[in-house]
Motif scaffolding. Structure first.
Motif, PDB file in Angstrom:
ATOM      1  N   UNK A  37      33.592  -5.955 -57.283  1.00  0.00           N
ATOM      2  CA  UNK A  37      34.839  -5.641 -57.992  1.00  0.00           C
ATOM      3  C   UNK A  37      36.008  -5.508 -57.016  1.00  0.00           C
ATOM      4  N   UNK A  38      35.771  -4.843 -55.891  1.00  0.00           N
ATOM      5  CA  UNK A  38      36.835  -4.684 -54.893  1.00  0.00           C
ATOM      6  C   UNK A  38      37.263  -6.039 -54.352  1.00  0.00           C
ATOM      7  N   UNK A  40      37.017  -8.962 -55.847  1.00  0.00           N
ATOM      8  CA  UNK A  40      37.757  -9.657 -56.900  1.00  0.00           C
ATOM      9  C   UNK A  40      39.173  -9.126 -57.050  1.00  0.00           C
ATOM     10  N   UNK A  41      39.321  -7.814 -57.014  1.00  0.00           N
ATOM     11  CA  UNK A  41      40.645  -7.203 -57.116  1.00  0.00           C
ATOM     12  C   UNK A  41      41.497  -7.577 -55.910  1.00  0.00           C
ATOM     13  N   UNK A  42      40.886  -7.534 -54.721  1.00  0.00           N
ATOM     14  CA  UNK A  42      41.615  -7.895 -53.507  1.00  0.00           C
ATOM     15  C   UNK A  42      42.023  -9.362 -53.532  1.00  0.00           C
ATOM     16  N   UNK A  43      41.187 -10.222 -54.094  1.00  0.00           N
ATOM     17  CA  UNK A  43      41.545 -11.640 -54.203  1.00  0.00           C
ATOM     18  C   UNK A  43      42.762 -11.811 -55.095  1.00  0.00           C
ATOM     19  N   UNK A  44      42.821 -11.069 -56.197  1.00  0.00           N
ATOM     20  CA  UNK A  44      43.993 -11.126 -57.065  1.00  0.00           C
ATOM     21  C   UNK A  44      45.242 -10.645 -56.330  1.00  0.00           C
ATOM     22  N   UNK A  52      48.031  -9.205 -47.187  1.00  0.00           N
ATOM     23  CA  UNK A  52      48.070 -10.309 -46.231  1.00  0.00           C
ATOM     24  C   UNK A  52      46.676 -10.936 -46.091  1.00  0.00           C
ATOM     25  N   UNK A  53      46.642 -12.192 -45.695  1.00  0.00           N
ATOM     26  CA  UNK A  53      45.374 -12.919 -45.587  1.00  0.00           C
ATOM     27  C   UNK A  53      44.370 -12.269 -44.664  1.00  0.00           C
ATOM     28  N   UNK A  54      44.840 -11.695 -43.538  1.00  0.00           N
ATOM     29  CA  UNK A  54      43.917 -11.107 -42.575  1.00  0.00           C
ATOM     30  C   UNK A  54      43.136  -9.942 -43.179  1.00  0.00           C
ATOM     31  N   UNK A  55      43.751  -9.199 -44.121  1.00  0.00           N
ATOM     32  CA  UNK A  55      43.052  -8.053 -44.700  1.00  0.00           C
ATOM     33  C   UNK A  55      41.867  -8.510 -45.550  1.00  0.00           C
ATOM     34  N   UNK A  56      42.024  -9.674 -46.200  1.00  0.00           N
ATOM     35  CA  UNK A  56      40.902 -10.186 -46.993  1.00  0.00           C
ATOM     36  C   UNK A  56      39.753 -10.598 -46.075  1.00  0.00           C
TER      37      UNK A  56
END
Length: 141
Positions: A37-38, A40-44, A52-56
């Motif tokens: 879930x986290x 998926x939420x972070x992807x949104x 920012x991309x680096x956090x993902x």
């Protein structure tokens, strides 16, 4: 804890060990659901430009490290029969994937099948793995 003169029987020790194992698996399952879930939420949030991309990449790395630790710890906890059943099920699932993916790809290139559906192959491989594991557990070897 109080010290008792009684020692636990083999059945009692096995029951305690099995309960700890299932608790470990249930906690791992719960953590995996939360991580899903986290993620998926972070992807949104990433798509919306909030993260920012680096956090993902960082979150994904933490998830992979956690999955690796759980897998390593899981295989340290199971006995040799469970390990053998897991290895057989994994091998049978790999063989399924190893044949299904290039076969579908070939049939698509020949115009005999639609484009390869990777999600369908992913779920079919999981079904084959769980079926093989279940059959091993039922003693159908």
């Amino acid at each position: 804890m109080t010290d008792t003169s009684e020692t636990l029987s083999g059945e009692a020790r096995l029951k305690i060990r099995r309960n700890r194992f299932w608790t470990f698996c249930a906690l791992g399952f719960a953590v995996a659901i939360v991580a899903g879930f986290v993620t998926g939420y972070a992807a949104d949030l990433l798509v919306d430009g909030v993260l920012p991309g680096w956090s993902f990449f960082l979150m994904w790395g933490v998830a992979l490290v956690s999955f690796t630790w759980f897998t390593w710890s899981y295989f340290r906890r199971v006995d040799e029969l469970d390990l053998l059943d897991n290895l057989w099920a994994s091998l049978i699932a790999f063989y399924f994937y190893f044949v299904a993916m290039p076969s579908w790809w070939l049939f698509h290139d020949l115009g005999l099948a639609p484009e390869v559906d990777h999600i369908a192959i992913y779920f079919a491989t999981a079904v084959v793995m769980f079926a093989a594991y279940g059959l091993r557990k039922l003693g159908l070897r």
